[in-house]
Design a protein around this motif. Structure first.
Motif, PDB file in Angstrom:
ATOM      1  N   GLU A   1       0.853  -1.192   0.000  1.00  0.00           N
ATOM      2  CA  GLU A   1       0.000   0.000   0.000  1.00  0.00           C
ATOM      3  C   GLU A   1       0.883   1.234   0.000  1.00  0.00           C
ATOM      4  O   GLU A   1       1.960   1.242   0.589  1.00  0.00           O
ATOM      5  N   HIS A   2       0.420   2.259  -0.680  1.00  0.00           N
ATOM      6  CA  HIS A   2       1.171   3.520  -0.735  1.00  0.00           C
ATOM      7  C   HIS A   2       0.204   4.613  -1.189  1.00  0.00           C
ATOM      8  O   HIS A   2      -0.681   4.351  -2.022  1.00  0.00           O
TER       9      HIS A   2
ATOM     10  N   LEU B   1       9.555   0.968  -5.579  1.00  0.00           N
ATOM     11  CA  LEU B   1       8.755   0.168  -4.648  1.00  0.00           C
ATOM     12  C   LEU B   1       8.373  -1.173  -5.270  1.00  0.00           C
ATOM     13  O   LEU B   1       8.415  -2.214  -4.603  1.00  0.00           O
TER      14      LEU B   1
END
Length: 257
Positions: free
Chosen positions: A233-234, A255
């Protein structure tokens, strides 16, 4: 030889206003960073004539249309040995211009509408030697390339090119300035290589992340990037691709990697 007849299958629309041609050529600003410039699709040389007057630029041209090549050779003897009679997309390699190690160059032209996006992908391949690009395109494409995040015109080419070039939209050109007139307006843009020698991520992966994100541009990135197997999640994943800067895409690339 009389004037060349524009060929629809080659996407030819000859600029007929010399004032606009001169204005386009004047956008080139070598600043001592390069000497050689390659004009794409010169046709009958409306830009070429002004390029040849510039002592700070050594002009070469690439033209697929054999009739135009014949016209150029006849009317511009200064181009002797500097006319590539072939398809830009097939010939494109900086070696064609016999560039020395790390020598820079520029690309200029009234790009054929049907291959303009492909030309830019070739530019990206040789971004370390293409210092500047000045070109006329379909206005919609020109606006897309120059648009910033949050704009509906912003897309894959915007992100990829803005990662390596500072881009400015110069001016628009109406259909009546061409023979035959196209059905759309045109736009002139200028790209100047920025300070990014390389991105702070895997550049091949970066291209993949950008393209995948825009493939479903209406979806948020947490859904659009699912094909890449994201498992984290980001905050950036709660946005759509068109809301991200190229730096944001660099962050996501790292990421994902």
């Amino acid at each position: 030889m009389n004037k060349v007849k524009a060929k629809k299958h080659l996407g030819q629309h000859f600029l007929k206003e010399e004032g606009i041609a001169k204005k386009i050529v004047n956008l080139l600003q070598p600043d001592g960073k390069y000497l050689k410039a390659l004009e794409v699709g010169p046709g009958m040389g409306v830009l070429t004539q002004f390029l040849l007057k510039r002592e700070d630029v050594n002009t070469y041209v690439v033209e697929l249309d054999s009739e135009s090549v014949e016209y150029l050779n006849e009317h511009y003897p200064e181009l002797k040995g500097k006319v590539f009679s072939e398809d830009f997309l097939q010939m494109w390699t900086s070696k064609k211009l016999e560039l020395e190690n790390n020598e820079k160059m520029a690309i200029i032209g009234n790009f054929p509408y049907n291959i303009s996006s492909q030309i830019f992908f070739k530019v990206l391949q040789d971004k370390d030697q293409v210092e500047e690009v000045v070109c006329m395109l379909q206005k919609e494409v020109a606006k897309r390339i120059a648009s910033g995040p949050g704009n509906k015109d912003y897309g894959i080419l915007s992100v990829l090119l803005q990662a390596y070039y500072d881009i400015s939209y110069a001016f628009s050109v109406p259909p009546g300035s061409f023979n035959p007139p196209p059905k759309v307006d045109s736009g002139v843009i200028r790209l100047v290589r920025n300070e990014n020698k390389e991105l702070a991520c895997d550049e091949k992966k970066f291209f993949t992340v950008v393209k995948t994100g825009f493939n479903q541009r209406r979806k948020k990135l947490n859904n659009a990037l699912k094909p890449l197997g994201i498992d984290f999640e980001h905050p950036l994943l709660d946005k759509r691709a068109e809301q991200l800067t190229y730096q944001d895409f660099v962050t996501l690339t790292n990421l994902i990697s």
